[in-house]
Each structure stands twice: as C-alpha cells, then as structure tokens.
Design a protein around this motif. Sequence first.
Motif, PDB file in Angstrom:
ATOM      1  N   ALA A   1     -52.727  11.253 -19.708  1.00 51.22           N
ATOM      2  CA  ALA A   1     -51.615  10.403 -20.156  1.00 51.22           C
ATOM      3  C   ALA A   1     -52.056   9.506 -21.297  1.00 51.22           C
ATOM      4  N   VAL A   2     -51.130   9.270 -22.213  1.00 52.60           N
ATOM      5  CA  VAL A   2     -51.237   8.204 -23.199  1.00 52.60           C
ATOM      6  C   VAL A   2     -50.026   7.312 -22.935  1.00 52.60           C
ATOM      7  N   PRO A   3     -50.239   6.221 -22.198  1.00 56.13           N
ATOM      8  CA  PRO A   3     -49.115   5.344 -21.873  1.00 56.13           C
ATOM      9  C   PRO A   3     -48.496   4.712 -23.122  1.00 56.13           C
ATOM     10  N   GLY A   4     -47.208   4.461 -23.032  1.00 58.97           N
ATOM     11  CA  GLY A   4     -46.514   3.826 -24.152  1.00 58.97           C
ATOM     12  C   GLY A   4     -46.397   4.765 -25.333  1.00 58.97           C
ATOM     13  N   MET A   5     -46.390   4.188 -26.502  1.00 63.06           N
ATOM     14  CA  MET A   5     -46.203   4.952 -27.731  1.00 63.06           C
ATOM     15  C   MET A   5     -47.091   4.360 -28.832  1.00 63.06           C
ATOM     16  N   PRO A   6     -48.407   4.608 -28.774  1.00 58.13           N
ATOM     17  CA  PRO A   6     -49.303   3.992 -29.754  1.00 58.13           C
ATOM     18  C   PRO A   6     -48.990   4.404 -31.194  1.00 58.13           C
ATOM     19  N   MET A   7     -48.954   3.429 -32.058  1.00 55.58           N
ATOM     20  CA  MET A   7     -48.677   3.659 -33.467  1.00 55.58           C
ATOM     21  C   MET A   7     -49.774   4.536 -34.074  1.00 55.58           C
ATOM     22  N   GLY A   8     -49.364   5.616 -34.735  1.00 58.80           N
ATOM     23  CA  GLY A   8     -50.306   6.514 -35.389  1.00 58.80           C
ATOM     24  C   GLY A   8     -50.730   7.689 -34.528  1.00 58.80           C
ATOM     25  N   SER A   9     -50.341   7.694 -33.242  1.00 57.94           N
ATOM     26  CA  SER A   9     -50.632   8.854 -32.394  1.00 57.94           C
ATOM     27  C   SER A   9     -49.696   9.994 -32.817  1.00 57.94           C
ATOM     28  N   PRO A  10     -49.999  11.252 -32.434  1.00 58.54           N
ATOM     29  CA  PRO A  10     -49.130  12.361 -32.836  1.00 58.54           C
ATOM     30  C   PRO A  10     -47.676  12.122 -32.421  1.00 58.54           C
ATOM     31  N   GLY A  11     -46.792  12.192 -33.399  1.00 58.63           N
ATOM     32  CA  GLY A  11     -45.378  11.923 -33.183  1.00 58.63           C
ATOM     33  C   GLY A  11     -44.984  10.493 -33.473  1.00 58.63           C
ATOM     34  N   MET A  12     -45.956   9.603 -33.559  1.00 59.67           N
ATOM     35  CA  MET A  12     -45.699   8.178 -33.805  1.00 59.67           C
ATOM     36  C   MET A  12     -46.304   7.728 -35.139  1.00 59.67           C
ATOM     37  N   GLU A  13     -46.405   8.650 -36.083  1.00 58.96           N
ATOM     38  CA  GLU A  13     -46.964   8.323 -37.384  1.00 58.96           C
ATOM     39  C   GLU A  13     -46.068   7.318 -38.103  1.00 58.96           C
ATOM     40  N   MET A  14     -46.696   6.309 -38.691  1.00 56.00           N
ATOM     41  CA  MET A  14     -45.989   5.265 -39.440  1.00 56.00           C
ATOM     42  C   MET A  14     -46.808   4.919 -40.671  1.00 56.00           C
ATOM     43  N   GLY A  15     -46.742   5.816 -41.637  1.00 59.92           N
ATOM     44  CA  GLY A  15     -47.543   5.615 -42.842  1.00 59.92           C
ATOM     45  C   GLY A  15     -49.015   5.678 -42.496  1.00 59.92           C
ATOM     46  N   ASP A  16     -49.772   4.699 -42.996  1.00 60.42           N
ATOM     47  CA  ASP A  16     -51.211   4.688 -42.718  1.00 60.42           C
ATOM     48  C   ASP A  16     -51.585   3.737 -41.582  1.00 60.42           C
ATOM     49  N   ARG A  17     -50.593   3.263 -40.846  1.00 58.76           N
ATOM     50  CA  ARG A  17     -50.871   2.341 -39.739  1.00 58.76           C
ATOM     51  C   ARG A  17     -51.351   3.125 -38.523  1.00 58.76           C
ATOM     52  N   PHE A  18     -52.348   2.567 -37.837  1.00 54.30           N
ATOM     53  CA  PHE A  18     -52.918   3.229 -36.663  1.00 54.30           C
ATOM     54  C   PHE A  18     -53.357   2.186 -35.648  1.00 54.30           C
ATOM     55  N   GLN A  19     -53.060   2.439 -34.392  1.00 53.03           N
ATOM     56  CA  GLN A  19     -53.444   1.581 -33.280  1.00 53.03           C
ATOM     57  C   GLN A  19     -54.382   2.377 -32.369  1.00 53.03           C
ATOM     58  N   PRO A  20     -55.644   1.957 -32.208  1.00 53.16           N
ATOM     59  CA  PRO A  20     -56.547   2.668 -31.284  1.00 53.16           C
ATOM     60  C   PRO A  20     -55.937   2.734 -29.883  1.00 53.16           C
ATOM     61  N   TYR A  21     -56.235   3.815 -29.175  1.00 54.01           N
ATOM     62  CA  TYR A  21     -55.691   3.996 -27.832  1.00 54.01           C
ATOM     63  C   TYR A  21     -56.621   4.859 -26.992  1.00 54.01           C
ATOM     64  N   GLN A  22     -56.352   4.869 -25.695  1.00 50.73           N
ATOM     65  CA  GLN A  22     -57.114   5.692 -24.767  1.00 50.73           C
ATOM     66  C   GLN A  22     -56.241   6.822 -24.235  1.00 50.73           C
ATOM     67  N   ILE A  23     -56.876   7.968 -24.014  1.00 54.03           N
ATOM     68  CA  ILE A  23     -56.263   9.048 -23.260  1.00 54.03           C
ATOM     69  C   ILE A  23     -56.811   8.906 -21.849  1.00 54.03           C
ATOM     70  N   LEU A  24     -55.906   8.750 -20.903  1.00 54.39           N
ATOM     71  CA  LEU A  24     -56.309   8.508 -19.524  1.00 54.39           C
ATOM     72  C   LEU A  24     -56.319   9.804 -18.719  1.00 54.39           C
ATOM     73  N   LEU A  25     -57.312   9.941 -17.862  1.00 60.06           N
ATOM     74  CA  LEU A  25     -57.386  11.026 -16.896  1.00 60.06           C
ATOM     75  C   LEU A  25     -56.726  10.506 -15.622  1.00 60.06           C
ATOM     76  N   LEU A  26     -55.649  11.150 -15.197  1.00 64.73           N
ATOM     77  CA  LEU A  26     -54.922  10.725 -14.006  1.00 64.73           C
ATOM     78  C   LEU A  26     -55.466  11.464 -12.793  1.00 64.73           C
ATOM     79  N   HIS A  27     -55.943  10.708 -11.820  1.00 63.59           N
ATOM     80  CA  HIS A  27     -56.533  11.293 -10.618  1.00 63.59           C
ATOM     81  C   HIS A  27     -55.486  11.456  -9.524  1.00 63.59           C
ATOM     82  N   LYS A  28     -55.719  12.392  -8.626  1.00 66.13           N
ATOM     83  CA  LYS A  28     -54.792  12.684  -7.535  1.00 66.13           C
ATOM     84  C   LYS A  28     -54.557  11.484  -6.620  1.00 66.13           C
ATOM     85  N   ASP A  29     -55.531  10.576  -6.540  1.00 61.45           N
ATOM     86  CA  ASP A  29     -55.379   9.415  -5.658  1.00 61.45           C
ATOM     87  C   ASP A  29     -54.592   8.266  -6.304  1.00 61.45           C
TER      88      ASP A  29
END
Length: 181
Positions: free
Chosen positions: A137-165
């Motif tokens: 999961a990538v929660p929310g909608m980080p600026m600059g992530s695929p599909g959220m491109e906004m010119g040259d603006r970019f917001q670092p983000y984490q890709i989370l591994l979702l566990h069964k628990d």
Amino acid sequence: MFNIFLSLGAMLFLFSSAGYAQSTLPESIQTESAQTEPNSQIQALSQESPAALTVFKSPSCGCCGKWVQHIHTEGLNAGVKNTAYLSDIKRQYQVASQYQSCHTAISRDGYVFEGHIPARYIQKFIDSPVPDAIGLAVPGMPMGSPGMEMGDRFQPYQILLLHKDGTHSTYAQIDAYEEQF
C-alpha cells in the motif's frame, strides 16, 4: 460556515478543471463498469480476468486512470472495473483505513495493491511474495507518485508491506522521483 463551502467548491472546480476528475485511460486498456455487489465482482475476477491485476476505482477519478496508464506502460496487464463499492472491496481485502488510497488493485493470486504504488514494486512483490503479507500500500496520494505527477514537485513516501495480522512494515522508501522506475 459559508466560507468553508465556498472554499471547498473552489477546490473542486480547480480539481476538475485541471483534468484530474477526467478519465485518461487509453482505449487499449479494458474498462468495465462494475455496479454489481462487490462479492460477485471479486468471485468473477478470479474466474474471468486474464489481467495480472484488476483495478477497482471510481469512474470519475483521473489520478486512478493515470496510475493505470503507468502500470500499463511499465508492462503490467491491468483490467479496470469502475465501481461504487470501493469501501466494500477494501474491507473484504482487509485494507485498514490508515492504508487506504483512491483505488485498489487485486492480483490473480489475491494480493492487494492499494494506491499509487510504482509498477516495478508490484512486479517485484508478485515475483517474490512475502509469506505473511496480503500485499502493498501507498496510503493517501503522495505528490509525484505514479498518477499524481504535478510538474517537478515530489513528496517522498513509503511503500508499506501489509501483513495478515493487520500490521505493516516498510517495503520500500521512495526518496526521489527517479526511484519509481
């Protein structure tokens, strides 16, 4: 109170006039409207879908369409099902509210990919699934992530591994736009 509604209306106008509320899927990507109950949608998914992923999204979400274009461009086969039952699908696949974004993709093997995850990380997970995980999961909608491109603006983000628990861990840290490809 009126000022809040006025501001919200202005934001929605800007959002739609900027093209974000318009679908931008190329004709080569199959789009199907799925207005049936979510359980029947998902049962049909495993039986009918030749795609590596089935993306459940709102028919009016432009950023979801851009993300599907990214997935397609990067070589993943993704079919699309427009639906009004996104929250039901997220609930069925155990995507807790803190991990949610605007679209949910399900692999043929039943793994969930929530939000604006770069295609290369989806492919990496599909090639080597983590045993106790339900997906990424990538929660929310980080600026600059695929599909959220906004010119040259970019917001670092984490890709989370979702566990069964119900917990998560960091699958990848994306600190620069180029790290997504």
